[in-house]
Design a protein around this motif. Structure first.
Motif, PDB file in Angstrom:
ATOM      1  N   MET A   1      13.929  -1.240  83.641  1.00  0.00           N
ATOM      2  CA  MET A   1      13.975   0.005  84.244  1.00  0.00           C
ATOM      3  C   MET A   1      13.623  -0.056  85.850  1.00  0.00           C
ATOM      4  SD  MET A   1      14.688   2.145  81.960  1.00  0.00           S
ATOM      5  CE  MET A   1      14.608   3.713  82.698  1.00  0.00           C
ATOM      6  N   GLY A   2      13.996   0.619  86.591  1.00  0.00           N
ATOM      7  CA  GLY A   2      13.621   0.523  87.932  1.00  0.00           C
ATOM      8  C   GLY A   2      13.246   1.658  88.565  1.00  0.00           C
ATOM      9  N   TRP A   3      12.804   1.647  89.817  1.00  0.00           N
ATOM     10  CA  TRP A   3      12.720   2.834  90.751  1.00  0.00           C
ATOM     11  C   TRP A   3      13.490   2.294  91.991  1.00  0.00           C
ATOM     12  CZ3 TRP A   3      11.890   7.768  89.576  1.00  0.00           C
ATOM     13  CH2 TRP A   3      10.909   8.210  88.322  1.00  0.00           C
ATOM     14  N   PHE A   4      14.346   3.237  92.614  1.00  0.00           N
ATOM     15  CA  PHE A   4      14.952   2.927  93.965  1.00  0.00           C
ATOM     16  C   PHE A   4      14.727   4.303  94.692  1.00  0.00           C
ATOM     17  CE2 PHE A   4      17.413  -0.874  93.230  1.00  0.00           C
ATOM     18  CZ  PHE A   4      17.249  -1.106  92.199  1.00  0.00           C
ATOM     19  N   ARG A   5      14.817   4.172  96.120  1.00  0.00           N
ATOM     20  CA  ARG A   5      14.669   5.520  96.804  1.00  0.00           C
ATOM     21  C   ARG A   5      15.938   5.126  97.985  1.00  0.00           C
ATOM     22  NH1 ARG A   5       8.943   4.048  99.732  1.00  0.00           N
ATOM     23  NH2 ARG A   5       9.431   2.470 101.018  1.00  0.00           N
TER      24      ARG A   5
END
Length: 128
Positions: A34-38
């Motif tokens: 899983m990842g978080w991007f912005r």
């Protein structure tokens, strides 16, 4: 197929905190990286943090340099939920935050093109 729904964004003053959540569908969440991007206005979507699927050795976390020590990624496989704890927020953290998934059983990646599954995003605004 994985469906992702983010929540927890909002408006906060500089130095404040927020916790983002990403609820995932499906019974195989634990096997997905899983990842978080912005993405800030007028800018490319950028990597923030990732957490591997784990396996026998447990999950490993990765961060972009600008958020190390302030943002923490974690996951609760029993709840099919990904988190991003955001502390000491700065105005430059203002962006739409997206969670993303890749897998199953693949290593973490900092490249957005490696993630086929995305949520709709949640807005984080940090005022100075």
């Amino acid at each position: 197929q994985v469906q992702l729904v983010e929540s927890g964004g909002g408006l906060v003053q500089a130095g404040g905190s927020l916790r983002l959540s990403c609820a995932a569908s499906g019974r195989t969440f634990s096997s997905y990286t899983m990842g978080w991007f912005r993405q800030a206005p007028g800018k490319e979507r950028e990597f923030v943090a990732a957490i591997s699927w784990g396996g026998w050795s447990g999950s490993t976390t990765y961060y972009t340099d600008s958020v190390k020590g302030r943002l923490t990624i974690s996951r609760d496989n029993a709840k099919n939920t990904l988190y991003l704890q955001m502390n000491s927020l700065k105005p430059e953290d203002t962006a739409v935050y997206y969670c993303a998934a890749r897998g199953p059983l693949v290593p973490a990646s900092r490249k957005k093109d490696d993630y086929p599954y995305w949520g709709q995003g949640t807005q984080v605004t940090v005022s100075s």
